[in-house]
Design a protein around this motif. Structure first.
Motif, PDB file in Angstrom:
ATOM      1  N   PRO A   1      29.244  22.444  63.134  1.00 16.55           N
ATOM      2  CA  PRO A   1      30.388  21.560  63.224  1.00 16.55           C
ATOM      3  C   PRO A   1      31.392  22.143  64.333  1.00 16.55           C
ATOM      4  CG  PRO A   1      29.839  22.072  60.769  1.00 16.55           C
ATOM      5  CD  PRO A   1      29.042  22.894  61.761  1.00 16.55           C
ATOM      6  N   SER A   2      31.259  23.644  64.801  1.00 13.62           N
ATOM      7  CA  SER A   2      32.108  24.219  65.795  1.00 13.62           C
ATOM      8  C   SER A   2      31.962  23.507  67.234  1.00 13.62           C
ATOM      9  CB  SER A   2      32.062  25.912  65.780  1.00 13.62           C
ATOM     10  OG  SER A   2      30.679  26.051  66.570  1.00 13.62           O
ATOM     11  N   ILE A   3      30.871  22.898  67.328  1.00 14.65           N
ATOM     12  CA  ILE A   3      30.785  22.270  68.776  1.00 14.65           C
ATOM     13  C   ILE A   3      31.565  20.988  68.926  1.00 14.65           C
ATOM     14  CG2 ILE A   3      28.527  23.059  68.973  1.00 14.65           C
ATOM     15  CD1 ILE A   3      27.268  20.437  68.608  1.00 14.65           C
ATOM     16  N   LEU A   4      32.055  20.638  67.809  1.00 16.62           N
ATOM     17  CA  LEU A   4      33.078  19.305  67.538  1.00 16.62           C
ATOM     18  C   LEU A   4      32.232  17.590  67.884  1.00 16.62           C
ATOM     19  CD1 LEU A   4      36.195  20.756  69.671  1.00 16.62           C
ATOM     20  CD2 LEU A   4      35.608  20.779  67.384  1.00 16.62           C
ATOM     21  N   GLY A   5      31.227  17.795  68.726  1.00 25.01           N
ATOM     22  CA  GLY A   5      30.636  16.604  69.099  1.00 25.01           C
ATOM     23  C   GLY A   5      29.837  16.692  70.222  1.00 25.01           C
ATOM     24  N   GLY A   6      28.930  15.783  70.343  1.00 24.39           N
ATOM     25  CA  GLY A   6      27.855  15.962  71.514  1.00 24.39           C
ATOM     26  C   GLY A   6      26.828  16.705  71.051  1.00 24.39           C
ATOM     27  N   LEU A   7      25.694  16.997  72.028  1.00 28.90           N
ATOM     28  CA  LEU A   7      24.645  17.584  71.704  1.00 28.90           C
ATOM     29  C   LEU A   7      24.750  19.209  72.579  1.00 28.90           C
ATOM     30  CD1 LEU A   7      22.123  14.823  71.845  1.00 28.90           C
ATOM     31  CD2 LEU A   7      23.190  16.062  69.625  1.00 28.90           C
ATOM     32  N   VAL A   8      23.846  20.026  72.092  1.00 32.03           N
ATOM     33  CA  VAL A   8      23.168  21.140  72.644  1.00 32.03           C
ATOM     34  C   VAL A   8      21.928  21.326  72.703  1.00 32.03           C
ATOM     35  CG1 VAL A   8      23.587  23.643  73.168  1.00 32.03           C
ATOM     36  CG2 VAL A   8      25.575  22.354  72.419  1.00 32.03           C
ATOM     37  N   VAL A   9      21.111  21.085  73.634  1.00 31.29           N
ATOM     38  CA  VAL A   9      19.709  20.949  73.693  1.00 31.29           C
ATOM     39  C   VAL A   9      19.239  22.223  74.380  1.00 31.29           C
ATOM     40  CG1 VAL A   9      17.588  19.435  74.394  1.00 31.29           C
ATOM     41  CG2 VAL A   9      19.751  18.579  73.815  1.00 31.29           C
ATOM     42  N   GLU A  10      18.093  22.947  73.711  1.00 34.04           N
ATOM     43  CA  GLU A  10      17.592  23.989  74.179  1.00 34.04           C
ATOM     44  C   GLU A  10      16.051  24.408  74.003  1.00 34.04           C
ATOM     45  OE1 GLU A  10      19.770  27.789  72.775  1.00 34.04           O
ATOM     46  OE2 GLU A  10      20.652  26.216  71.362  1.00 34.04           O
TER      47      GLU A  10
END
Length: 250
Positions: free
Chosen positions: A212-221
């Motif tokens: 939840p800390s990323i607030l929204g959107g995506l992080v792709v690794e």
């Protein structure tokens, strides 16, 4: 019975073996990490091949070069599992074993306690292997870890082993971090996009991670690449932009 359940059912045996060694371990100092034996890849392969079931004669190549102690152990296990045609079974057994260790405090402590005498560690591993009906390859591998005081590294070794099995299968593990779990359709579309990006001949496996800390959107690794499209990162970028002196913006 599932692996975790079979291991839990063998814990009384483990506890008896450890308690029987208490009088011995109390009379000897804990084993020092610096005194533990280390193996090069070739040394470990020779020792493991001797302990394992007979291997086929054909040459097997590693699909991925791994380095360090855990990499050497994982590589040696991979070679033996492929030659014995039990790669999927060994992978499944290791993953189940790691999961069982996470659920059992007793088993987790046992793998990390270097004060337990080597013969007791080996007896315990053999008892657990019998109860869980592990393959000979996995059993022999765990015995070698027990003998060398490396059971504490089982989770890291398993991670490295999975890297090899995924490379063997042409799979690419992609970690996608989002605020909530992606709906099936969005996950499908993202997987198709990533497939185009990674290219044909590779199979994309998505592992979702909730943060939840990323607030929204995506992080792709994946493959040591990070595509950070989170609202949190965009907000930080905007904040840095707004804090710049006006002269730097002109």
């Amino acid at each position: 019975m599932a692996m975790a359940g079979r291991i839990r059912s063998s814990l009384p045996v483990l506890q008896r073996l450890i308690s029987g060694a208490d009088s011995l371990s109390s009379q000897r100092p804990p084993i020092q990490l610096s005194l533990l034996p280390t193996f090069s890849a070739s040394e470990f392969s020779r020792n493991y091949a001797t302990a394992s079931t007979p291997l086929k004669a054909e040459k097997v190549k590693l699909p991925l070069a791994l380095f360090g102690g855990t990499g050497n152990y994982a590589s040696a296990l991979y070679l033996s599992a492929v030659k014995s045609n039990v790669l999927d079974k060994v992978e499944s057994e290791l993953l189940d074993l790691v999961e069982a260790s996470r659920r059992s405090t007793t088993f987790a402590q046992f793998t990390k306690d270097l004060s337990v005498p080597k013969d007791i560690r080996v007896k315990a591993i053999n008892a657990i292997s019998d109860e869980a009906k592990l393959s000979d390859i996995t059993r022999n591998f765990l015995v070698i870890l027990a003998e060398n005081g490396r059971l504490r590294n089982i989770e890291d070794i398993t991670k490295r082993f999975v890297e090899l099995t995924m490379a063997h299968k042409g799979e690419v593990n992609v970690t996608v971090t989002s605020v909530i779990a992606l709906p099936p359709q969005e996950e499908k579309e993202l997987k198709e996009t990533l497939q185009e990006l990674i290219g044909k001949g590779k199979k994309v496996k998505i592992q979702q991670k909730i943060d939840p800390s990323i607030l929204g959107g995506l992080v792709v690794e994946f493959s040591q690449k990070v595509f950070d499209m989170s609202i949190k990162t965009r907000a930080k970028q905007m904040e840095r932009f707004l804090r710049q002196p006006v002269t730097e913006l002109i």
